[in-house]
Design an enzyme around this catalytic site. Structure first.
Site, PDB file in Angstrom:
ATOM      1  N   THR A 173       0.835  -1.192   0.000  1.00  0.00           N
ATOM      2  CA  THR A 173       0.000   0.000   0.000  1.00  0.00           C
ATOM      3  C   THR A 173       0.873   1.246   0.000  1.00  0.00           C
ATOM      4  OG1 THR A 173      -1.514  -1.197   1.479  1.00  0.00           O
ATOM      5  CG2 THR A 173      -1.958   1.132   1.152  1.00  0.00           C
ATOM      6  N   ARG A 201      -9.457 -10.859  -5.163  1.00  0.00           N
ATOM      7  CA  ARG A 201      -9.169 -10.633  -3.747  1.00  0.00           C
ATOM      8  C   ARG A 201      -9.173  -9.142  -3.444  1.00  0.00           C
ATOM      9  NH1 ARG A 201      -4.654  -7.858  -0.928  1.00  0.00           N
ATOM     10  NH2 ARG A 201      -4.398  -8.856   1.102  1.00  0.00           N
ATOM     11  N   VAL A 202      -9.790  -8.773  -2.335  1.00  0.00           N
ATOM     12  CA  VAL A 202      -9.811  -7.383  -1.872  1.00  0.00           C
ATOM     13  C   VAL A 202      -9.197  -7.340  -0.477  1.00  0.00           C
ATOM     14  CG1 VAL A 202     -11.245  -5.399  -1.279  1.00  0.00           C
ATOM     15  CG2 VAL A 202     -11.878  -6.859  -3.224  1.00  0.00           C
TER      16      VAL A 202
END
Length: 315
Positions: A173, A201-202
């Protein structure tokens, strides 16, 4: 209002061994600080979007073009934004055609009353409709990312596809938080996710409360680490809630990160975060091996650190 307007930026938590790569990540964070600082006069919202969009355009980070690949060999991008005045947020997941998904998330926070979290082709269609930068899916893939993916398939990558390795982006991130001259707070995040993840996918990044949270009068926080663990604990919101107990930014950050780890050797619970309070107290902290991050206060020279190998950095 307290302290001067403040912007914090991070490029992800993870691990690297090559100093050349550390410099590349540091340069990316420094550029994002410059971009965000240049927009800070326009408010916290503008500052965090400018900083994160800058990192999405840097191919050395795991956001936008150059992100890690899914198990199916494609890039899938997530992003989120939240402002502290009304706690309005916007988020996108599994984006495959938008080069700056954080810009799309920001637009959704304003125009998505009944669709502030949009995923997949629908999100890409919105980007096209709103004239936000789009591309063909293969244009998001760099040669470096493709080579790493092929090595991983062949069992040569030497890591488990977690939050950084010697072969790919350092973190899952990138993010920014800001406090402006009016006392408003904002948070923004973007990611290509975990290398080799299942298509669809989250992780925590687009999920409000897990990857990002902002409330005027209290604070704003963004996280980086293994998404499944951050989702379980709602870490960004938890950190800001801890500020309500009159803890310092550093105290809240330390407590929130401690809750992620079930035991000392819990690698999946290693993470990082940046947090700023309504009075300008702030912290950069991580339990992962390293994290690239920096800060700038209005009227002061910004500081972008190398990958810190210790747990925190004063702001």
């Amino acid at each position: 209002m307290g302290k001067a307007p403040l912007l914090l930026v991070h490029g992800g938590a993870g691990r690297r061994s090559m100093e050349e790569d550390r410099k590349r990540y540091l340069d990316a964070v420094a550029a994002a600080l410059d971009a965000g600082a240049g927009a800070l006069a326009g408010g916290a919202d503008a500052a965090v979007i400018a900083a994160v969009e800058c990192m999405e355009r840097d191919e050395s980070l795991n956001a936008g073009r150059g992100s890690v690949l899914n198990a199916d060999g494609r890039v899938s991008l997530d992003a989120g934004f939240m402002e502290g005045r009304e706690r309005r947020y916007g988020a996108v997941a599994c984006v495959a055609r938008c080069t700056t998904p954080v810009v799309l998330a920001h637009r959704l926070h304003r125009d998505g009353d009944f669709g502030r979290f949009v995923a997949g082709p629908a999100a890409d269609q919105l980007a096209r409709r709103w004239a936000i930068a789009v591309c063909e899916p293969q244009e998001l893939i760099t040669e470096r990312a493709r080579e790493r993916h092929l090595r991983k398939i062949a069992g040569e990558a030497g890591d488990d596809g977690g939050i950084g390795s010697d072969d790919g982006p350092i973190g899952d991130t990138v993010g920014a938080v800001a406090l402006d001259s009016h006392g408003h707070l904002a948070a923004a995040v973007s990611t290509g996710g975990t290398a080799g993840k299942t298509a669809g996918r989250v992780g925590d990044t687009p999920v409000v409360g897990a990857g990002y949270w902002a409330v005027d009068g209290i604070g704003a926080c963004v996280t980086t680490g293994v998404g499944e663990v951050l989702l379980r604990e709602g870490t960004a919101r938890r950190c800001v809630e801890l500020l309500s107990d009159k803890r310092s930014a550093a105290g809240a950050a330390q407590a929130a990160l401690a809750e992620l780890r079930d035991h000392d050797a819990d690698d999946r619970g290693q993470a990082g975060l940046i947090v700023v309070t309504a009075t300008g107290d702030a912290a950069i902290m991580h339990t992962a091996a390293e994290m690239a991050a920096g800060w700038v206060r209005e009227g002061q020279r910004g500081v972008a650190s190398h990958q810190w190998k210790h747990g925190s950095q004063p702001v």
